[in-house]
Scaffold this active site. Structure first.
Site, PDB file in Angstrom:
ATOM      1  CG  LEU A  74      48.870  41.644  48.105  1.00  0.00           C
ATOM      2  CD1 LEU A  74      48.885  41.433  49.601  1.00  0.00           C
ATOM      3  CD2 LEU A  74      50.116  41.066  47.458  1.00  0.00           C
ATOM      4  CB  CYS A  75      43.226  41.778  43.535  1.00  0.00           C
ATOM      5  SG  CYS A  75      42.078  42.449  44.726  1.00  0.00           S
ATOM      6  CG  HIS A  76      44.251  35.699  43.116  1.00  0.00           C
ATOM      7  ND1 HIS A  76      43.820  35.877  44.408  1.00  0.00           N
ATOM      8  CD2 HIS A  76      45.282  34.831  43.169  1.00  0.00           C
ATOM      9  CE1 HIS A  76      44.553  35.140  45.208  1.00  0.00           C
ATOM     10  NE2 HIS A  76      45.447  34.483  44.489  1.00  0.00           N
ATOM     11  CG  MET A 112      38.553  42.685  46.510  1.00  0.00           C
ATOM     12  SD  MET A 112      38.017  43.903  47.726  1.00  0.00           S
ATOM     13  CE  MET A 112      38.831  45.366  47.127  1.00  0.00           C
ATOM     14  CD  GLU A 113      37.815  40.915  41.140  1.00  0.00           C
ATOM     15  OE1 GLU A 113      39.032  40.718  41.057  1.00  0.00           O
ATOM     16  OE2 GLU A 113      37.163  40.544  42.135  1.00  0.00           O
ATOM     17  CG  ASP A 127      35.799  63.240  34.891  1.00  0.00           C
ATOM     18  OD1 ASP A 127      36.423  64.268  35.224  1.00  0.00           O
ATOM     19  OD2 ASP A 127      35.847  62.763  33.742  1.00  0.00           O
TER      20      ASP A 127
END
Length: 158
Positions: A74-76, A112-113, A127
């Site tokens: 649902l993120c644009h 969010m980004e 990693d």
């Protein structure tokens, strides 16, 4: 106020931002990874077998921000105009602080980004250093500030 990502039938739905005004949006985030003294020393001396750890983590973080809409439902999808990922090495505690900045001119925020950039950079550090220290700990991922949009600007003060 109702939930913004749920439609009238209770189904998941992407928020419609069509009518929102364009504005410059910016978000900053941070996170930390703590590692053993030996893994930290190898990072400082660029001795990890997988190559330039910080350069690779920076690129991974930038790529992560650009792929946020593919990862978070649902993120644009956003046309980011700036993504920066930087590192602060903290020798006394064998930690690396990862910092991100995301920016655009658009109709929805970039928090969010910014969080995704930090998270992917931290995962890449893990990693690339895990052969020396599989017990590393990632923590403290959070938004530091955001600006733009209807809800206004804010900055973490603690």
């Amino acid at each position: 106020m109702g939930l913004t990502h749920i439609d009238q039938h209770g189904r998941a739905s992407m928020v419609d931002v069509t009518g929102k005004q364009l504005s410059v949006r910016e978000a900053k985030a941070e996170g930390f990874i703590q590692m053993s003294e030996s893994a930290f020393r190898m990072l400082l001396e660029q001795k990890h077998k997988k190559g330039d750890v910080l350069a690779t983590a920076r690129i991974a973080g930038i790529q992560g921000a650009k792929k946020c809409a593919d990862l978070i439902p649902l993120c644009h999808p956003l046309a980011l105009t700036k993504v920066a990922v930087d590192f602060e090495l903290i020798p006394q505690s064998h930690q690396v602080r990862v910092y991100s900045l995301c920016k655009l001119q658009g109709q929805t925020g970039v928090e969010m980004e910014a969080l995704t950039a930090v998270s992917v950079a931290l995962l890449t550090l893990f990693d690339m250093c895990k052969a020396e220290d599989p017990m590393m700990e990632i923590y403290g991922v959070r938004v530091l500030a955001k600006s733009g949009g209807k809800s206004g600007d804010w900055e973490r003060t603690e």
